[in-house]
Design a protein around this motif. Sequence first.
Motif, PDB file in Angstrom:
ATOM      1  N   UNK A  50      15.733  18.612  21.093  1.00  0.00           N
ATOM      2  CA  UNK A  50      14.567  18.708  21.361  1.00  0.00           C
ATOM      3  C   UNK A  50      14.027  19.624  22.511  1.00  0.00           C
ATOM      4  N   UNK A  51      14.810  20.689  22.544  1.00  0.00           N
ATOM      5  CA  UNK A  51      14.440  21.687  23.518  1.00  0.00           C
ATOM      6  C   UNK A  51      15.276  21.234  24.940  1.00  0.00           C
ATOM      7  N   UNK A  52      15.650  20.059  25.267  1.00  0.00           N
ATOM      8  CA  UNK A  52      16.370  19.635  26.511  1.00  0.00           C
ATOM      9  C   UNK A  52      17.581  18.907  26.208  1.00  0.00           C
ATOM     10  N   UNK A  53      17.492  17.865  25.287  1.00  0.00           N
ATOM     11  CA  UNK A  53      18.792  17.350  24.559  1.00  0.00           C
ATOM     12  C   UNK A  53      19.377  17.733  23.332  1.00  0.00           C
ATOM     13  N   UNK A  54      20.687  17.922  23.054  1.00  0.00           N
ATOM     14  CA  UNK A  54      21.216  18.395  21.841  1.00  0.00           C
ATOM     15  C   UNK A  54      22.190  17.511  21.611  1.00  0.00           C
ATOM     16  N   UNK A  55      22.521  17.524  20.214  1.00  0.00           N
ATOM     17  CA  UNK A  55      23.732  16.725  19.888  1.00  0.00           C
ATOM     18  C   UNK A  55      24.282  17.569  18.673  1.00  0.00           C
ATOM     19  N   UNK A  56      25.423  17.427  18.254  1.00  0.00           N
ATOM     20  CA  UNK A  56      26.208  18.114  17.222  1.00  0.00           C
ATOM     21  C   UNK A  56      26.811  16.918  16.452  1.00  0.00           C
ATOM     22  N   UNK A  57      26.457  16.807  15.219  1.00  0.00           N
ATOM     23  CA  UNK A  57      26.643  15.469  14.275  1.00  0.00           C
ATOM     24  C   UNK A  57      27.676  15.788  13.337  1.00  0.00           C
TER      25      UNK A  57
END
Length: 770
Positions: A50-57
Amino acid sequence: MNRIVYLWRHVVVVAIFAVPFALCAQENAAAKLWYRAPAKDWVEALPVGNGRLGAMVFGQPTVERLQLNESTLWAGGPYDPVSAEAKNALPQVRKLVDEGKYEDAAKLIGAKVMARPIGQMPYQTVGDLLLTFNDTDSFGDYRRELDLDTATSTVRYTCNGVHYTREVFASAPDNLIVVHLTADRPGRISFVASMTTPMEATVTTLDGDTLVMRGQGGDVNGIKGQLKYEARTKLVAVGGKVTTDEKSMTVTGADEVTLLIAAATSYKRFDDVSGVPASITTAQLASVAGKSFAELRAIHITDYQRLFRRVTIDLGQTEAMKQPTDVRIQHFTEGNDPQLAALYYQYGRYLLISSSRPGGQPANLQGLWNDNPNPPWGSKYTININTEMNYWPAESGNLAECVDPLLSMVEELAVTGARTAQSQYGARGWVAHHNTDVWRASAPVDGPFWGMWPTGGAWLCLNLWDRYEFSGNQAELRRLYPLMKGASEFFLDTLQTDAKHGWLVTNPSISPENAHPFGTSVCAGPTMDMQILRDLFAHTIKATETLDIDKPLRERLAAARARLAPNQIGSAGQLQEWLEDWDMQAPELHHRHVSHLYGLYPGRDITLRDTPQLAAAVKKSLEIRGDRATGWATAWRLCLWTHLGDGDHAFEILKFLLSPERTYPNMFDAHPPFQIDGNFGGAAAIAEMLVQSRVGEIEFLPALPSAWPTGSVKGLRARGGFEVDLVWREGRLIEATLRSVNGGTTRLRYGTSTREVKLAPGEACRWNGL
């Protein structure tokens, strides 16, 4: 209302439409990456952000892994790395360069001028959320996908006769990552949730429904880690039972489960680490209390599609697009999958939206995603090409808002860079060299061969100028002007006179990361520096005229610009990389950097029509360098051939860029290892094949490859505040629609045909019969 003017050769027809064209973007149903197996490696996992938080799924049925990032989690803390000995050493360094004693100059730079410490701080990782499921060793009907139209990662599979679905997205409005687990039978969701990290951190449970990880950034290069961070995972179950122990939560027999992930650090800005991450994460979770998953998803999609759906693209469809994405990448060089290029373009836009939003940090070397406390090259901001390339697709791709974090970074660099300019050079204005980090360090780093390049800040000013040229917004220009002025003043104070020709040159400098024949890269007046400064000075002059300010500065810049070392054509017909004709004696003829070709793209010095001899020299240089290089360097070559008008040659390079050698299964760019700049450079090139613009002219299909004979694109932006739609068939333009945001005049070009158009704000023209 919008007016649309139809232009058929000599006939003009005006029509009125009540529906704003910006609302007419259609959903791209084919905009999905999908796979038949879970991810085993990080470069197979699918990114959300979201531009600040990221995740690799990862999508493993047995143990789901979400690798987490927060954009301000970096090692170290506020620091000033300028060497106290640098300013006094510079006169001797310049003398050695003037005498041709380049290796001696490099040794003195290494001893006296380089930053202390010589390395900057790395971007780090929050850690992992793990969901461990029982009885899932045997599963079928597996599919995982990333839907670019909804920015949602989904995993589906069948186990023991039950169909399971997992959805993951990162919501910008709610500042959370949301995970939703469902099954087609009640009471069948059971798992253990835990968190782990390679960072210095602890994990506990709270209130019977929340995991809390608390940690801090690392110590690196003698700079103590000063950032505190916290990540919270709140579990909301429908049905079943939730129990906790010291470090995990167990769900048994639930109908559905939603996990809400919040994360924050104590970072407030580059010189302030006084934030309270626990207060931030608590407030973020409290703000969504009572919202259903459906509400969270609807808010997320509405926000995201406001950006993503501005542009649609169709380059043709074949049977190949029915295959999983990793299979399509393996076969792209066969040339029968044009839709994969369209998917790659939209994936670039997706990655930019996901990694760079207003109020956050700019996209770094890996965008937002990193699983390593010490990633390759620190996952920093490399500003001798890579950071700038990250934003090449932003303006043309109708994502101007995504440039906001870059602008904010440059404003902060101007603060630290002013300190460096004064302390290291005794100069006004501000300077940044070839790298920076979240602390906005601006001194030369890594070593003289890589870091003794003072033009990083000046190049960043081109990205800012693009923002103004595409928007025409004078309020934006007033914000940008002090940055351009300061960058210009630094070079007015530091440019040196070349004794042989009387030209003004940078000294010391380098042609980024490329050795000349005399044992180092250190030199005076490399071609790239001169091109960048011609752009910087010209744009600053134009800004003073537009804003009607600073006439004395304007005159000084014009006089200095006229004395900058010119572009030169060497003995092999190539564009010279240095003041002297050293190119063919350089140790690496096929070097990855093509810095001296900046003047063609993204710079303004060279064009195919206005400077044909220089354009031919660029072509010769490209032929000498070769088409294949690292991921980002291949993407730059792709952009350059596009601006030489050779769409078929550009497409051959695109085939290499989109092959397994340079694209991982999840479509991340393979430098190798992963760097995101190649994704953005490749996306920019695809747009530039279809539309190119300079102030006063927009060209349609300037480098259309024969591999895309039929297609359309809608919503691309062009300089001057215009939007463009195109339809082509059998390699010929069928229809072009131009919409003006602000009103203005421009020339439209297709092949040898041109038209001058003048549009009012909100007016559009449609050009047929070409």
